[in-house]
Write a protein that holds these residues in place. Structure first.
Motif, mmCIF file in Angstrom:
data_model
loop_
_atom_site.group_PDB
_atom_site.id
_atom_site.type_symbol
_atom_site.label_atom_id
_atom_site.label_comp_id
_atom_site.label_asym_id
_atom_site.label_seq_id
_atom_site.Cartn_x
_atom_site.Cartn_y
_atom_site.Cartn_z
ATOM 1 N N LEU A 197 34.522 -39.048 45.003
ATOM 2 C CA LEU A 197 33.380 -38.169 45.218
ATOM 3 C C LEU A 197 33.074 -38.033 46.706
ATOM 4 O O LEU A 197 32.723 -36.955 47.189
ATOM 5 N N GLY A 198 33.238 -39.131 47.451
ATOM 6 C CA GLY A 198 33.041 -39.077 48.892
ATOM 7 C C GLY A 198 34.051 -38.164 49.569
ATOM 8 O O GLY A 198 33.701 -37.380 50.468
ATOM 9 N N ASN A 199 35.326 -38.231 49.143
ATOM 10 C CA ASN A 199 36.344 -37.344 49.700
ATOM 11 C C ASN A 199 36.028 -35.883 49.410
ATOM 12 O O ASN A 199 36.185 -35.004 50.269
ATOM 13 N N TYR A 200 35.604 -35.620 48.184
ATOM 14 C CA TYR A 200 35.250 -34.247 47.809
ATOM 15 C C TYR A 200 34.122 -33.726 48.699
ATOM 16 O O TYR A 200 34.204 -32.615 49.253
ATOM 17 N N LEU A 201 33.076 -34.530 48.853
ATOM 18 C CA LEU A 201 31.915 -34.106 49.650
ATOM 19 C C LEU A 201 32.289 -33.917 51.112
ATOM 20 O O LEU A 201 31.841 -32.975 51.768
ATOM 21 N N SER A 202 33.125 -34.801 51.634
ATOM 22 C CA SER A 202 33.456 -34.751 53.059
ATOM 23 C C SER A 202 34.238 -33.492 53.429
ATOM 24 O O SER A 202 34.205 -33.051 54.577
ATOM 25 N N GLN A 203 34.948 -32.896 52.469
ATOM 26 C CA GLN A 203 35.790 -31.732 52.771
ATOM 27 C C GLN A 203 35.170 -30.399 52.380
ATOM 28 O O GLN A 203 35.815 -29.356 52.538
ATOM 29 N N LEU A 204 33.942 -30.416 51.879
ATOM 30 C CA LEU A 204 33.313 -29.149 51.511
ATOM 31 C C LEU A 204 33.189 -28.227 52.726
ATOM 32 O O LEU A 204 32.798 -28.658 53.810
ATOM 33 N N SER A 205 33.520 -26.975 52.525
ATOM 34 C CA SER A 205 33.399 -25.994 53.606
ATOM 35 C C SER A 205 31.936 -25.649 53.850
ATOM 36 O O SER A 205 31.068 -25.927 53.028
ATOM 37 N N ARG A 206 31.679 -25.030 54.984
ATOM 38 C CA ARG A 206 30.314 -24.601 55.306
ATOM 39 C C ARG A 206 29.773 -23.662 54.232
ATOM 40 O O ARG A 206 28.609 -23.747 53.837
ATOM 41 N N GLN A 207 30.641 -22.804 53.712
ATOM 42 C CA GLN A 207 30.230 -21.867 52.668
ATOM 43 C C GLN A 207 29.741 -22.603 51.421
ATOM 44 O O GLN A 207 28.721 -22.257 50.837
ATOM 45 N N HIS A 208 30.482 -23.647 51.034
ATOM 46 C CA HIS A 208 30.095 -24.377 49.833
ATOM 47 C C HIS A 208 28.937 -25.344 50.091
ATOM 48 O O HIS A 208 28.185 -25.658 49.161
ATOM 49 N N LEU A 209 28.790 -25.805 51.325
ATOM 50 C CA LEU A 209 27.643 -26.655 51.642
ATOM 51 C C LEU A 209 26.331 -25.928 51.380
ATOM 52 O O LEU A 209 25.348 -26.521 50.925
ATOM 53 N N ASP A 210 26.315 -24.611 51.659
ATOM 54 C CA ASP A 210 25.086 -23.832 51.511
ATOM 55 C C ASP A 210 24.664 -23.694 50.046
ATOM 56 O O ASP A 210 23.491 -23.418 49.768
ATOM 57 N N ILE A 211 25.607 -23.865 49.107
ATOM 58 C CA ILE A 211 25.261 -23.720 47.685
ATOM 59 C C ILE A 211 25.435 -25.038 46.933
ATOM 60 O O ILE A 211 25.498 -25.059 45.704
ATOM 61 N N CYS A 212 25.506 -26.150 47.680
ATOM 62 C CA CYS A 212 25.730 -27.462 47.074
ATOM 63 C C CYS A 212 24.418 -28.246 47.007
ATOM 64 O O CYS A 212 23.616 -28.218 47.946
ATOM 65 N N GLN A 213 24.208 -28.929 45.892
ATOM 66 C CA GLN A 213 23.043 -29.791 45.745
ATOM 67 C C GLN A 213 23.491 -31.170 45.268
ATOM 68 O O GLN A 213 24.377 -31.283 44.417
ATOM 69 N N VAL A 214 22.890 -32.191 45.854
ATOM 70 C CA VAL A 214 23.207 -33.575 45.518
ATOM 71 C C VAL A 214 21.925 -34.238 45.017
ATOM 72 O O VAL A 214 20.861 -34.067 45.613
ATOM 73 N N PHE A 215 22.042 -34.985 43.916
ATOM 74 C CA PHE A 215 20.875 -35.722 43.424
ATOM 75 C C PHE A 215 21.335 -37.031 42.799
ATOM 76 O O PHE A 215 22.510 -37.196 42.445
ATOM 77 N N THR A 242 23.000 -46.587 39.235
ATOM 78 C CA THR A 242 22.745 -45.356 39.986
ATOM 79 C C THR A 242 23.905 -44.390 39.804
ATOM 80 O O THR A 242 25.057 -44.745 40.061
ATOM 81 N N LEU A 243 23.601 -43.187 39.368
ATOM 82 C CA LEU A 243 24.594 -42.127 39.221
ATOM 83 C C LEU A 243 24.340 -41.071 40.283
ATOM 84 O O LEU A 243 23.238 -40.504 40.365
ATOM 85 N N LEU A 244 25.332 -40.833 41.140
ATOM 86 C CA LEU A 244 25.243 -39.798 42.169
ATOM 87 C C LEU A 244 25.919 -38.541 41.636
ATOM 88 O O LEU A 244 27.029 -38.607 41.106
ATOM 89 N N CYS A 245 25.258 -37.402 41.788
ATOM 90 C CA CYS A 245 25.716 -36.154 41.185
ATOM 91 C C CYS A 245 25.797 -35.044 42.231
ATOM 92 O O CYS A 245 24.920 -34.934 43.087
ATOM 93 N N ILE A 246 26.850 -34.218 42.132
ATOM 94 C CA ILE A 246 27.032 -33.075 43.026
ATOM 95 C C ILE A 246 27.256 -31.825 42.180
ATOM 96 O O ILE A 246 28.070 -31.835 41.258
ATOM 97 N N VAL A 247 26.527 -30.764 42.515
ATOM 98 C CA VAL A 247 26.683 -29.480 41.840
ATOM 99 C C VAL A 247 26.789 -28.389 42.899
ATOM 100 O O VAL A 247 26.014 -28.381 43.854
#
Length: 325
Positions: free
Chosen positions: A169-187, A235-240
């Motif tokens: 999950l950390g690898n996935y988050l670290s490589q998100l593009s700027r475009q996808h960062l703008d529509i990404c939510q973490v909870f 603790t469950l970390l979630c990315i959408v």
């Protein structure tokens, strides 16, 4: 480090040995299809340390191949890197859900490959193997509170496709593009009174509680863009990515309702109460180098704040513990 690369494109198969030699990874084996790769993995005596799979292949695509590889006992924890020419986040998320740990995007250069393989190598050398549990196949449940893992261990629960390893999950988050960062939510979602559940549950019951919490989240956030990890201590970390996340704090009521509807039980059939707190969603940190730690820390602080508000405004409902527990 012994690497197996799977790609149907003959040009890529010619290029990869050159790229890996320049990156100082000379031990490379090539396969031209998913079927050929599976045959190699099942018959070769020497274990591969890292697998590189192209997502877009005919007959058996890389995501299907990844899922098949994870069923092989010898390769349940081997780092798998996906190679993709897609900017399609859904395909990448599906690969992670199938068991991939990282990805690299075509066209790639020596630095790209070297960086991602080095991270995979570090995963092999420096990270402890996360305990894996499957509540449906735990024959020996054990005694209450007697577990082969600590409460803080990031126990990986099999059976929920969206649930991946923290490293992945950390690898996935670290490589998100700027475009996808703008529509990404973490909870973050926290199982309440997890220390009491850890003490009163046997291993199968504890795995059932964590699995059910993850399943409840997946049912409410019903979209292919959801990825989660159990970070330890309940603790469950979630990315959408996208706009599929229900409103907060209503999402907490929806997830808790799904969980309550599962009618969870201890092995002796007494009620097993699992209560959740859901932190408010945040956008990931923009800095690529600090994104993972800072984003996850903020998400965890958000759910801790939610727990405090609930404690300050209402009596805490503790897990129902039968006389046998």
């Amino acid at each position: 480090m012994k690497i197996l690369a799977v790609d149907d494109d003959p040009f890529i198969r010619e290029l990869l040995p050159v790229v890996f030699r320049e990156a100082d990874y000379p031990y490379l084996t090539l396969a031209d299809s998913g079927a050929a790769a599976l045959e190699l993995l099942e018959t070769t005596k020497d274990h591969f340390d890292c697998l590189l799979l192209d997502i877009e292949m005919p007959e058996m695509d890389g995501i299907t191949l990844c899922r098949r590889i994870r069923t092989l006992e010898a390769y349940q924890d081997t780092p798998i890197l996906m190679v993709t020419s897609r900017a399609d986040a859904t395909a990448i998320e599906s690969a992670f859900a199938a068991g991939a740990n990282d990805y690299v995007t075509k066209p790639f250069d020596v630095k790209d490959i070297a960086t991602r393989v080095h991270i995979a190598e570090r995963m092999l050398e420096n990270t402890q193997r996360a305990p894996r549990l499957d509540p449906h196949h735990l024959k020996e449940a054990g005694e209450p509170g007697a577990h082969d893992f600590a409460l803080a261990d990031p126990v990986h629960i099999n059976g929920v496709e969206q649930l991946v390893l923290p490293f992945s999950l950390g690898n996935y988050l670290s490589q998100l593009s700027r475009q996808h960062l703008d529509i990404c939510q973490v909870f973050a979602v926290k199982i309440e009174h997890i220390d009491e559940l850890y003490a009163t549950c046997n291993t199968r019951e504890f795995a059932r509680a964590v699995t059910s919490a993850a399943q409840a989240i997946a049912r409410v956030v019903d979209c292919p863009q959801l990825l989660m990890t159990h970070n330890g201590s309940g603790t469950l970390l979630c990315i959408v990515t996208g706009d599929s996340l229900p409103a907060w704090p209503e999402i907490e009521v929806l997830i808790q309702g799904e969980l309550d509807g599962m009618d969870l039980r201890y092995d002796d059939n007494s009620p097993l109460s699992v209560m959740l707190s859901v932190g408010g969603p945040i956008q990931p940190n923009a800095s690529r180098t600090q994104r993972v730690r800072k984003t996850f820390d903020r998400a965890i602080r958000r759910v801790a704040m939610r727990q405090k508000v609930k404690l300050d405004t209402a009596p805490t409902e503790k897990p129902s513990v039968s006389a046998a527990h």
